[in-house]
Design an enzyme around this catalytic site. Sequence first.
Site, PDB file in Angstrom:
ATOM      1  N   GLU A 140       0.781  -1.436   0.177  1.00 34.61           N
ATOM      2  CA  GLU A 140      -0.048   0.016  -0.040  1.00 34.61           C
ATOM      3  C   GLU A 140       0.998   1.052   0.116  1.00 34.61           C
ATOM      4  O   GLU A 140       0.528   2.145  -0.749  1.00 34.61           O
ATOM      5  CB  GLU A 140      -0.905   0.099   1.285  1.00 34.61           C
ATOM      6  CG  GLU A 140      -2.192  -1.016   1.096  1.00 34.61           C
ATOM      7  CD  GLU A 140      -2.832  -1.134   2.343  1.00 34.61           C
ATOM      8  OE1 GLU A 140      -3.950  -1.956   2.269  1.00 34.61           O
ATOM      9  OE2 GLU A 140      -2.493  -0.605   3.252  1.00 34.61           O
ATOM     10  N   HIS A 173     -10.230  -0.013   0.461  1.00 26.78           N
ATOM     11  CA  HIS A 173     -10.621  -0.810   1.651  1.00 26.78           C
ATOM     12  C   HIS A 173     -11.937  -0.981   1.896  1.00 26.78           C
ATOM     13  O   HIS A 173     -12.824  -1.745   2.595  1.00 26.78           O
ATOM     14  CB  HIS A 173     -10.203   0.020   2.929  1.00 26.78           C
ATOM     15  CG  HIS A 173      -8.634  -0.077   3.155  1.00 26.78           C
ATOM     16  ND1 HIS A 173      -7.893   0.786   2.397  1.00 26.78           N
ATOM     17  CD2 HIS A 173      -7.828  -0.827   3.749  1.00 26.78           C
ATOM     18  CE1 HIS A 173      -6.513   0.486   3.032  1.00 26.78           C
ATOM     19  NE2 HIS A 173      -6.571  -0.484   3.796  1.00 26.78           N
TER      20      HIS A 173
END
Length: 241
Positions: A140, A173
């Site tokens: 990420e 997410h």
Amino acid sequence: MKRQYWYIIIAYIMMQLSSIPGVPLLRLSGIGGESNTAAEAASGYWAVISFTLTLFLVLFWLRDDMKQRHTRDRAPLAIAWLWAIGGFFLALISQSVAANIEWRIFGIEMGSENTKRIVDIIRLTPALVIVTSVIGPILEEVIFRKIIFGTLYQKYNFFIAATISSLLFAAVHMELEHLLLYWAMGFTFAFLYAKTRRIFVSIFAHVTMNTFVVAMQTIFADHIEPIMHHAEKVQVIFGGF
């Protein structure tokens, strides 16, 4: 944007989509068992496989970047480590502030369903800890801070670049109700990267934060749960991954 950066982004997207065929294949091969939790166990094993393979690919494509000794505008190593350690606490504070805003102003319940689901899968497949605590944060930070934020920051000011990259980070997410929470975390990590010009700083802060959350909700869960029962606001420190 460098060509290898596009390869990394494509690999990351393919990794996210790979569970669609991957999990059924694992179940057909008998991995995960035949219990009611077989699908969750198989998804945990597949995450370990897909994230690990993607990490190796990303490191391969970043090999030239890692060989570079260009240090202009970078913080000295000692200062960078101070920011890395302090960044962990900064991330927790920004998470807490965002969670309180969501709760007090928008009435959004504290705690992340995404995190709870991941913790449940970790109990079935403990190896998933390495993904949630280490591999996931590394990927990420490379994608959303080094590549996306870094590219945008060359053209726009910090606020615009950090906001766009953090919103994309939040969208991945898939918890839109916690958009502010994930944006705050992404914004914090972007600040750390911009401040030091060293990606390991935001990686360290992200890894330690995720490790802390996993530890609190697994190893120390029995001790934390009574506290949370009597003081629900303690949940503000348990954000999302």
